[in-house]
Design an enzyme around this catalytic site. Structure first.
Site, PDB file in Angstrom:
ATOM      1  N   ASP A 191       0.854  -1.189   0.000  1.00  9.80           N
ATOM      2  CA  ASP A 191       0.000   0.000   0.000  1.00  9.80           C
ATOM      3  C   ASP A 191       0.889   1.237   0.000  1.00  9.80           C
ATOM      4  O   ASP A 191       2.120   1.127  -0.010  1.00  9.80           O
ATOM      5  CB  ASP A 191      -0.964  -0.016   1.208  1.00  9.80           C
ATOM      6  CG  ASP A 191      -2.312   0.613   0.842  1.00  9.80           C
ATOM      7  OD1 ASP A 191      -2.315   1.758   0.362  1.00  9.80           O
ATOM      8  OD2 ASP A 191      -3.348  -0.043   1.041  1.00  9.80           O
ATOM      9  N   HIS A 262      -2.850   3.043  -4.783  1.00  5.45           N
ATOM     10  CA  HIS A 262      -2.224   2.652  -3.508  1.00  5.45           C
ATOM     11  C   HIS A 262      -0.797   2.133  -3.730  1.00  5.45           C
ATOM     12  O   HIS A 262      -0.411   1.109  -3.176  1.00  5.45           O
ATOM     13  CB  HIS A 262      -3.078   1.611  -2.787  1.00  5.45           C
ATOM     14  CG  HIS A 262      -4.336   2.188  -2.188  1.00  5.45           C
ATOM     15  ND1 HIS A 262      -4.305   3.074  -1.127  1.00  5.45           N
ATOM     16  CD2 HIS A 262      -5.653   2.015  -2.494  1.00  5.45           C
ATOM     17  CE1 HIS A 262      -5.551   3.417  -0.806  1.00  5.45           C
ATOM     18  NE2 HIS A 262      -6.388   2.809  -1.619  1.00  5.45           N
ATOM     19  N   GLU A 325      -9.665   2.524  -5.560  1.00 12.22           N
ATOM     20  CA  GLU A 325      -9.269   3.898  -5.266  1.00 12.22           C
ATOM     21  C   GLU A 325      -8.055   4.363  -6.072  1.00 12.22           C
ATOM     22  O   GLU A 325      -7.037   4.751  -5.510  1.00 12.22           O
ATOM     23  CB  GLU A 325      -8.987   4.037  -3.756  1.00 12.22           C
ATOM     24  CG  GLU A 325     -10.218   3.737  -2.905  1.00 12.22           C
ATOM     25  CD  GLU A 325      -9.974   3.858  -1.415  1.00 12.22           C
ATOM     26  OE1 GLU A 325     -10.903   4.288  -0.714  1.00 12.22           O
ATOM     27  OE2 GLU A 325      -8.869   3.536  -0.929  1.00 12.22           O
TER      28      GLU A 325
HETATM   29  C1  TNX Z   1     -10.883   1.981   1.805  1.00 12.82           C
HETATM   30  S1  TNX Z   1     -11.689  -0.890   1.206  1.00 12.82           S
HETATM   31  C2  TNX Z   1      -9.803   1.259   1.378  1.00 12.82           C
HETATM   32  C3  TNX Z   1      -8.608   1.124   2.236  1.00 12.82           C
HETATM   33  C4  TNX Z   1      -8.789   1.872   3.530  1.00 12.82           C
HETATM   34  C5  TNX Z   1     -10.189   1.689   4.028  1.00 12.82           C
HETATM   35  C6  TNX Z   1     -10.468   2.273   5.370  1.00 12.82           C
HETATM   36  C7  TNX Z   1     -10.662  -0.529   0.111  1.00 12.82           C
HETATM   37  C8  TNX Z   1     -10.659  -1.403  -1.041  1.00 12.82           C
HETATM   38  N1  TNX Z   1      -9.824   0.519   0.226  1.00 12.82           N
HETATM   39  O1  TNX Z   1      -7.469   1.534   1.540  1.00 12.82           O
HETATM   40  O2  TNX Z   1      -7.867   1.399   4.448  1.00 12.82           O
HETATM   41  O3  TNX Z   1     -11.091   2.256   3.105  1.00 12.82           O
HETATM   42  O4  TNX Z   1     -11.685   1.747   5.866  1.00 12.82           O
END
Ligand code: TNX
Length: 528
Positions: A191, A262, A325
């Protein structure tokens, strides 16, 4: 009238019998019988040579009670008490994996299954039937259990990037999954805030990418940082050790290598894989960051190399490639990305993400594996064989199942164990939200609105443990317990939300076992 009363009495007795047993997840069928089996130093165990399941039971009983089970080598005499493990051919050609029978009689215990996995689940049930009071002679109530799991993917995830956890703790976490008959551990290994797996061809991933020069303090909204160097990673040898440890416990580990978002820790090590060229630092702040992998050939070659080292370490059917994301801000301004969009005739940056994931999928498929990704991989078109992990609600999972793609449900509404589990004023700092044990228990992995044939694509579910606000091993346990118990029953298929009080009664007894094991569970549940 008399018959009716008798019927009522019988039913309520059967219900009473079930809830008085502290079994979690609740078996499909369990019938108490009269009498007890006495487990003590004169009890034998008879299993196939090298049975890990037998060794586990022996070690457990020795560790918890100081009782040494004896190995049966010759035919038992009539007064010997013996625990038999028997692997027998299955009754049907498509028997559910993990089906087993457990029969406790006065002088013998049988665990019978067509697979070692079923024997394993039988052992886990037997362990929960042992009295919690320590003694050199343990009465076990006579019982007949016939049981099998409903869902194929019964999982827990752990983020070791935002905070790092030792090999020993990861093994302990795997033990916890095993106790609840779960079979999938999703290990979130890369990450923005840290790259945690040794890759021999790219040593800077861990020399640089595994260490950050500070961490957020307090909640994200406070925007405060410390400046303490923080990090860690697992060597490939350690990974092999953990994978083998999980395998013995009938748990598959799904590694996650995040792409194209990420990725800032990787970019800190190899900035040439970005759109701008950097420089970057391993992220100190949480959230969604704009600098992501540039989907050029060099990046694809790099990720293929990385995956070529990852796949042999993890013999799992699925490899998780992230996909969540990924902001498109850099791609929108990157001449290279824009040229790719034009050349490939793609609609936009989402099309580019889809192209990128499809390229990676082809590579993973060529090695005989499948990809799974977060539900954003639906955007711009799903790669042909990809499975979807639905986290932004269940909609992504529904859409994927309708397109005949496999799905793991993990919606933020029920499966985010980084959220509060009780009123936030009573709890250590967490990301926000609230998911109580009861809420977890009410989860239905198969959403309404899917036809029977679409519903088959729902492989199961998992809870996610993101660790932005979870810095210690004790705290991981605190966030996981007792919610994991509720999830395990949902996944085993015996949870009925209207019967939460039955689960609750069993949980109250089960907490004594957790006390014996020294688990740091959230005690808020006791106040209900
Ligand atoms: C979203 S769930 C994310 C993570 C974060 C999380 C915090 C997901 C696929 N991505 O990178 O840690 O929210 O709840």
């Amino acid at each position: 009238m008399y018959k009716k009363i008798l019927f009522f009495l019988l039913i309520s007795q059967a219900a009473l019998a079930q809830s008085s047993l502290p079994l979690i997840p609740k078996p499909i069928e369990a019938h108490l019988q009269n009498g007890n089996f006495l487990l003590d130093g004169n009890t034998f165990i008879s299993a196939g040579k090298d049975s890990f399941e037998a060794r586990f039971l022996k070690d457990y009983v020795a560790g918890q009670y100081g009782i040494e089970l004896r190995t049966l080598t010759t035919k038992p005499s009539t007064d010997q008490r013996v625990i038999y493990f028997s692997i027998v051919p299955s009754d049907t050609s498509n028997e559910q994996e993990g089906k087993y029978r457990l029969e406790v009689q006065k002088t013998r215990i049988d665990i019978i299954s067509s697979s070692a996995t079923g024997i394993w689940y039988g052992v886990q049930t037997l362990v929960q039937l042992l009295p919690v009071e320590k003694s050199a002679s343990l009465p076990i109530k006579c019982i007949r259990v016939s049981d099998a799991p409903l869902f194929k993917w019964r999982g827990m995830h752990l983020d070791v990037c935002r905070h790092f956890f030792s090999v020993d703790f990861v093994k302990k976490y795997i033990d916890y999954l095993a106790m609840y008959k779960m079979n999938t551990f999703h290990w979130h290994l890369t990450d923005d805030q840290g790259w945690r797996i040794e890759i021999k061809k790219y040593p800077k991933l861990t020399e640089i990418g595994a260490w950050r020069n500070g961490t957020m303090v307090g909640h994200y909204n406070d925007q405060k940082y410390d400046s303490i160097r923080y990090g860690g990673f697992y060597t490939q040898e350690q990974i092999k050790e953990v994978v083998a440890y999980a395998k013995e416990r009938h748990i598959a580990i799904i590694p996650e290598i995040e792409m194209p978002g990420h990725a800032q820790a990787a970019l800190a090590a190899y900035p040439e894989l970005s759109c701008t060229g950097g420089p970057f630092e391993v992220a100190r702040r949480w959230g969604v960051l704009d600098d992501v992998f540039c989907p050029k050939e060099a990046t694809i070659a790099f990720l293929e190399d990385v995956l070529s080292e990852v796949m042999p370490l993890f013999p799992s059917e699925y490899i998780h490639i992230g996909g969540d994301e990924c902001p498109k801000a850099r791609w929108e301004k990157c001449p290279h990305c824009q040229a790719m969009i034009a050349e490939l005739g793609l609609k936009d940056e989402h099309g580019l993400q889809s192209y990128f994931i499809t390229r990676i999928e082809k590579f993973v498929n060529s090695k005989g594996r499948k990809i799974i990704g977060w539900d954003e991989i639906l955007e711009g078109g799903l790669a042909p064989n990809a499975a979807v992990m639905s986290w932004r609600g269940t909609e992504g999972g529904i859409a994927a199942a309708k397109q005949q793609h496999h799905v793991v449900m993990s919606p933020g509404s029920h499966c985010y164990f980084d959220q509060y589990q009780a009123d936030s004023s009573t709890q250590p700092l967490a990301i926000g939200g609230m998911i109580t044990t009861e809420k977890v228990y009410s989860f239905h992995p198969v959403p309404e609105g899917l036809s029977a044939s679409e519903a088959k694509y729902i492989m199961g579910a998992q809870a996610n443990v993101w660790t932005e606000y979870i810095a210690s091993e004790d705290h991981v346990e605190y966030m996981v317990f007792p919610r994991i118990a509720a999830l395990s029953e949902v996944l085993w298929g015996t949870a009925k939300s209207e019967e939460y009080s039955d689960f609750y009664q069993r949980l109250m007894k089960h907490l004594k076992l957790l006390d014996n094991l020294g688990v740091n569970y959230c005690r808020e549940i006791l106040k209900h």
